[in-house]
Design an enzyme around this catalytic site. Structure first.
Site, PDB file in Angstrom:
ATOM      1  N   GLU A   1      17.076  16.378  32.873  1.00 58.50           N
ATOM      2  CA  GLU A   1      17.453  17.522  33.709  1.00 58.50           C
ATOM      3  C   GLU A   1      18.960  17.476  33.830  1.00 58.50           C
ATOM      4  OE1 GLU A   1      19.028  19.549  36.324  1.00 58.50           O
ATOM      5  OE2 GLU A   1      18.132  18.190  37.793  1.00 58.50           O
TER       6      GLU A   1
ATOM      7  N   CYS B   1      23.384  21.670  40.704  1.00 58.30           N
ATOM      8  CA  CYS B   1      23.245  22.098  39.307  1.00 58.30           C
ATOM      9  C   CYS B   1      22.814  23.547  39.196  1.00 58.30           C
ATOM     10  CB  CYS B   1      22.276  21.180  38.565  1.00 58.30           C
ATOM     11  SG  CYS B   1      20.640  21.061  39.317  1.00 58.30           S
TER      12      CYS B   1
END
Length: 521
Positions: free
Chosen positions: A276, A310
């Site tokens: 990720e 993010c």
């Protein structure tokens, strides 16, 4: 069943003495060396971090491997009881964990107490429920022919089949610095719920709450070797962990550059890998949206957690006929409601960025935008105790002069091809550009190497559905941002990563799936 006990955690940073946690015991690093650590709000040194090496990793992996047979064969309800105990202890110590998380990472105490720490407990309860109920297996049956006494004689027969999910073995969990404890728990809960053992390598930049978690694990009676936490740098501890022959799977969250190295190292060793990675998330604001709501959410999406998210709404595209109105409302709300300063102050919206080095990285993008001729605005709240705003957005906060503070930064009149638009800045910096048509909006949103998240804003339900489906991102929100459903998959496309985790997708990642075929005559 495990009887959940209480745990006593240090309440002051000066009392935190970080050590590795291996085979149920605390240990100093084999090298005897430590890394410096700093409170980002003050710039003052706090709890040093063990500089662990491959010998520490070997010891931890061996402990995890030795514990695997016992833990993977323990009934799911017994593992679930331990996970629920961990959750209870996290909840009981929410204030302590939130305060020390803030002092280590820079996020506000309020946001850590309201979001990060409760979600840590929620992950353990979620996966305790999953394993209590049992993983849903797939069943099938079919008619076929088979041989009996002679290989030349085929007779009608039947077969039933079912899947079996089994624990994989030793997992490596490598976590980032923006949500330190939250990201550890997000990976740890499903990993051990299904019967794996693990070695966690938290980022060396924010390790304090991971160390506090070791005390919670011991108080919850997690058996020795099931969870091992080794602190240190990516080079000295992370790389040996990724390459270790006894590590079967790797879950990594972090930057795309580091993620590509992890993937390359692990791929040649046939390990299962989940990455990720970073994002440069677009939002598309159409003229028929609820503008007031959109502005409020975009302010939050740009600056929450210092922009160190993010999924931060860092690329905002607004339809031209409402562009100036959007900007006016955005500027006004930031200057009125976004307070930058002491993260312990309940009125503070965001605090300092994580390190001095990261402050330099973020402000380098601001300087780049200025050099390219973009319009750069520092939207400082006039009521904040700011004594100086530098030309690149660094803030001096009264009483916290050594802290790593950056102004809420708005960039307009910037080229779509600029590095400021194309690269992840990971700070309180947002770029806002206009668009004219739906087709142009989709093209701009997809003009990126990333594909982690996006949002679309319109009151037209058909347009909303149509545009959401065209955006290349792992998560797309309609008229919202970062509204999590932890039963849905999470992951990215392109440079934003591989695989999917959360909910049932975590159960799939952390287990091996077997097909069992039973012949019936």
């Amino acid at each position: 069943m495990t009887k959940c006990c209480t745990v006593t955690l240090p309440t002051e940073m000066r009392d935190v003495k970080i050590q590795n946690y291996i085979n149920g015991e605390w240990a100093t690093p084999s090298s005897g060396a430590y890394l410096k650590n700093y409170n980002p709000a003050t710039g003052m040194e706090i709890a040093p971090i063990p500089d662990s090496k491959s010998a520490d990793i070997d010891y931890a992996v061996h402990a995890a491997k030795s514990a695997f047979p016992m833990w993977s064969n323990m009934p799911g309800v017994e593992r679930a009881a331990i996970l629920n105990c961990i959750a209870d202890l996290i909840d009981q110590n929410c204030d302590i964990l939130a305060t020390l998380e803030s002092q280590d990472q820079g996020k506000t105490v309020a946001s850590a107490a309201a979001i990060d720490i409760p979600k840590c407990a929620a992950y353990f309860r979620q996966f305790a429920n999953y394993v209590t109920e049992g993983i849903r297996e797939t069943e099938s049956s079919m008619k076929l022919v088979c041989t009996t006494s002679s290989i030349n004689k085929l007779v009608p027969s039947s077969q039933r089949a079912t899947t079996q999910h089994v624990a994989s073995g030793v997992a490596a969990l490598i976590t980032p610095w923006n949500f330190p404890l939250l990201m550890v728990c997000e990976k740890l809960a499903p990993c051990i719920a299904v019967g794996n053992t693990c070695v966690i390598k938290p980022t060396e930049l924010t390790s304090v709450t991971s160390y506090l978690l070791t005390h919670i694990l011991q108080a919850a009676a997690v058996p020795k070797g099931v969870v091992n936490i080794v602190f240190g740098s990516g080079v000295n501890a992370g790389e040996p962990l990724v390459k270790h022959r006894d590590v079967r799977l790797i879950s990594f969250t972090g930057g795309s550059v580091t993620g590509s190295k992890v993937g390359a190292l692990a791929g040649g060793l046939f390990k299962r890998v989940s990455l990720e990675l970073g994002g440069k998330c677009p939002s598309l604001v159409f003229s028929d949206c609820d503008l007031e709501y959109a502005i409020t959410t975009h302010v939050r999406g740009a600056y929450q957690n210092q922009g160190e998210v993010c999924l931060s709404a860092s690329r905002q595209y607004v339809q031209r006929d409402i562009y100036e109105k959007f900007l006016d409302g955005f500027r006004q709300q930031v200057r009125q409601e976004v307070h930058v300063g002491d993260p312990a102050n309940p009125a503070t919206f965001y605090g300092p960025v994580v390190t001095k080095q990261h402050m330099e990285k973020v402000t380098s993008y601001i300087r780049l935008a200025q050099e390219e001729g973009a319009t750069v605005e520092f939207l400082v709240n006039p009521n904040d105790p700011v004594t100086n705003v530098s030309t690149d957005g660094r803030l001096t906060i009264e009483g916290l002069e050594g802290g790593y503070f950056i102004a809420p930064t708005l960039i307009t009149n910037v080229s779509q091809g600029s590095r400021v638009m194309q690269e992840e800045i990971f700070g309180p910096v947002v770029c806002v550009l206009p668009f004219d048509t739906e087709e142009e909006a989709v093209q701009l949103a997809n003009d990126t190497q990333y594909g982690l998240g996006a949002s679309v804003w319109t009151e037209d339900p058909e347009k909303l559905e149509r545009v959401m489906r065209q955006i290349n991102a792992g998560s797309v929100w309609g008229n919202n941002w970062l509204a999590w459903d932890d039963c849905m998959p999470f992951g990215g496309m392109g440079c934003s990563g591989t695989s999917r985790e959360h909910g049932p997708w975590s159960l799939e990642f952390y287990t091996e799936t077997k097909a069992l075929y039973t012949h019936t005559v």
